[in-house]
Design a protein around this motif. Structure first.
Motif, mmCIF file in Angstrom:
data_model
loop_
_atom_site.group_PDB
_atom_site.id
_atom_site.type_symbol
_atom_site.label_atom_id
_atom_site.label_comp_id
_atom_site.label_asym_id
_atom_site.label_seq_id
_atom_site.Cartn_x
_atom_site.Cartn_y
_atom_site.Cartn_z
ATOM 1 N N ARG A 33 0.812 -1.213 0.000
ATOM 2 C CA ARG A 33 0.000 0.000 0.000
ATOM 3 C C ARG A 33 0.850 1.270 0.000
ATOM 4 O O ARG A 33 0.338 2.374 -0.164
ATOM 5 N N SER A 34 2.168 1.154 0.183
ATOM 6 C CA SER A 34 3.060 2.310 0.204
ATOM 7 C C SER A 34 3.369 2.743 -1.229
ATOM 8 O O SER A 34 3.842 1.932 -2.039
ATOM 9 N N PRO A 35 3.075 3.989 -1.595
ATOM 10 C CA PRO A 35 3.313 4.449 -2.975
ATOM 11 C C PRO A 35 4.757 4.213 -3.405
ATOM 12 O O PRO A 35 5.692 4.617 -2.717
ATOM 13 N N ARG A 36 4.907 3.494 -4.505
ATOM 14 C CA ARG A 36 6.207 3.171 -5.104
ATOM 15 C C ARG A 36 7.099 2.375 -4.145
ATOM 16 O O ARG A 36 8.324 2.345 -4.281
ATOM 17 N N ASP A 64 0.852 10.587 -4.532
ATOM 18 C CA ASP A 64 0.687 9.313 -3.832
ATOM 19 C C ASP A 64 -0.647 8.643 -4.122
ATOM 20 O O ASP A 64 -0.906 7.535 -3.631
ATOM 21 N N LYS A 66 -3.331 6.414 -5.722
ATOM 22 C CA LYS A 66 -3.175 5.130 -6.418
ATOM 23 C C LYS A 66 -3.463 5.261 -7.912
ATOM 24 O O LYS A 66 -2.786 4.651 -8.746
ATOM 25 N N LEU A 69 -0.243 6.683 -9.903
ATOM 26 C CA LEU A 69 1.107 6.147 -9.712
ATOM 27 C C LEU A 69 1.802 5.828 -11.033
ATOM 28 O O LEU A 69 3.033 5.824 -11.106
#
Length: 377
Positions: A33-36, A64, A66, A69
């Motif tokens: 769930r952590s962006p990138r 950030d 979803k 991304l």
């Protein structure tokens, strides 16, 4: 960083507030769930400065999100961060003597407007190895002269020339009052306190107003005038390439020695003799034009050409001062780029030179619309 928003002042309160948020390029966690967060960057490096950006809250949320991304990838964010840091290093390497106060005058030209934002001006002066000085009294936007709210810019466009000229004179009375207020109450105090050491001028408005603005600028303060280049859609002067265009002033028609004369400034186009109003036909007639080049809209391709033109105009006024001492009013028919109009106003000395009567093409013919300077006593 991305939007260049000032992050230490609240827009609504005007108070000093820390509004920036620290964002991770590669997510701090390896959690899905952590962006990138799936990037192979080591966990120990994720809180290092190379992986952090300072953003406003809105853009932090956006990068950030979803759904975005695929746009805000690790590679894209790293590149933008590097470009921003390179720009900051460039600006902070400049000494205080490279500061400039930006003056932007934005209006319409017969219904046409152009983008001339604070960021556009900042990019142009940065390319000249200067940085914009936004004093507190300028609300961090420099000196902005906004003429777009003044009614009547297009008044009289479909009427006869006399009615169009009268409507334009009414518009100009309001517009010149706005210019006077900005120069007197915003730029002037900075010059008096010596906090303004250099000025950069950007102008998109009707030619008579640009001449007027140039005449109101303090001639003792070093000033750069910028030109909008149509092909590049940019206000930055291109790197000097090739020789500058030269200009000359000629007397093309003699007339009785009196207190009035005509000058046609054929730089971006050509105003022919039959277009000169009939009531001016018997006056001494001068012309300013390029030497060994054709007049055209892109003739001022480099800053050196504009400087040559301004020097030619100063020499022309000096010549009139020597040779036509009885001259009190000079009727000016300009076919010139916007930057040249500002240069024309700067070259004119209101206490020494004849009053300028600036003409404009309205309803198919040239008519006087604005006077610059007072008639000498």
């Amino acid at each position: 960083m991305l939007c260049n928003t000032y992050l230490l002042e609240g827009v609504m309160s005007g108070r000093t507030l820390p509004l920036g948020q620290v964002a991770h390029i590669v997510g701090q966690s390896t959690d899905p769930r952590s962006p990138r967060g799936g990037d192979p960057l080591g966990k120990a490096l994720r809180d290092e400065a190379d992986n952090l950006m300072l953003l406003c809250a809105q853009q932090h949320l956006e990068i950030d999100a979803k759904a975005a991304l695929d746009v805000f990838t690790v590679e894209w964010l790293r590149r933008v961060k590097q470009e921003h840091e390179d720009r900051v290093r460039h600006l902070t390497a400049l000494g205080p003597e490279r500061a400039t106060t930006v003056v932007r005058m934005v209006g319409s030209v017969h219904g046409n407007a152009v983008e001339l934002s604070r960021e556009t001006a900042a990019e142009a002066v940065t390319a000249d190895r200067r940085f914009p000085l936004y004093l507190e009294s300028y609300t961090r936007h420099g000196v902005e002269i906004d003429l777009r709210h003044i009614p009547g810019e297009q008044a009289g466009a479909v009427w006869n020339a006399e009615a169009a000229a009268e409507a334009s004179r009414h518009y100009y009375r309001q517009a010149t009052a706005v210019i006077d207020d900005a120069v007197r109450n915003r730029l002037g105090p900075g010059i008096e306190r010596e906090t303004v050491q250099h000025v950069s001028v950007f102008g998109f408005a009707r030619l008579p107003l640009l001449v007027y603005l140039g005449s109101r600028l303090d001639d003792t303060v070093p000033t750069d005038i910028y030109q909008r280049h149509r092909h590049e859609q940019s206000w930055a002067w291109p790197a000097e390439s090739g020789p500058a265009t030269e200009f000359a002033a000629h007397r093309v028609q003699a007339g009785p020695d009196g207190d009035e004369a005509v000058v046609v400034v054929n730089i971006s186009g050509v105003i022919t003799s039959h277009e000169i109003p009939r009531e001016l036909s018997g006056l001494p007639h001068y012309e300013v034009r390029p030497v060994s080049a054709q007049a055209g809209p892109d003739i001022l391709r480099c800053r050196a050409s504009l400087r040559q033109l301004e020097e030619t105009l100063r020499m022309f006024f000096a010549r009139l001062e020597r040779e036509a001492k009885s001259l009190r009013r000079l009727h000016v028919l300009p076919a010139i780029p916007l930057s040249a109009a500002v240069a024309l106003g700067r070259a004119h000395h209101p206490q020494v030179h004849p009053q300028l009567v600036i003409y404009e093409r309205l309803a198919g013919s040239y008519a006087p619309t604005l006077e610059v300077g007072q008639v000498p006593g």
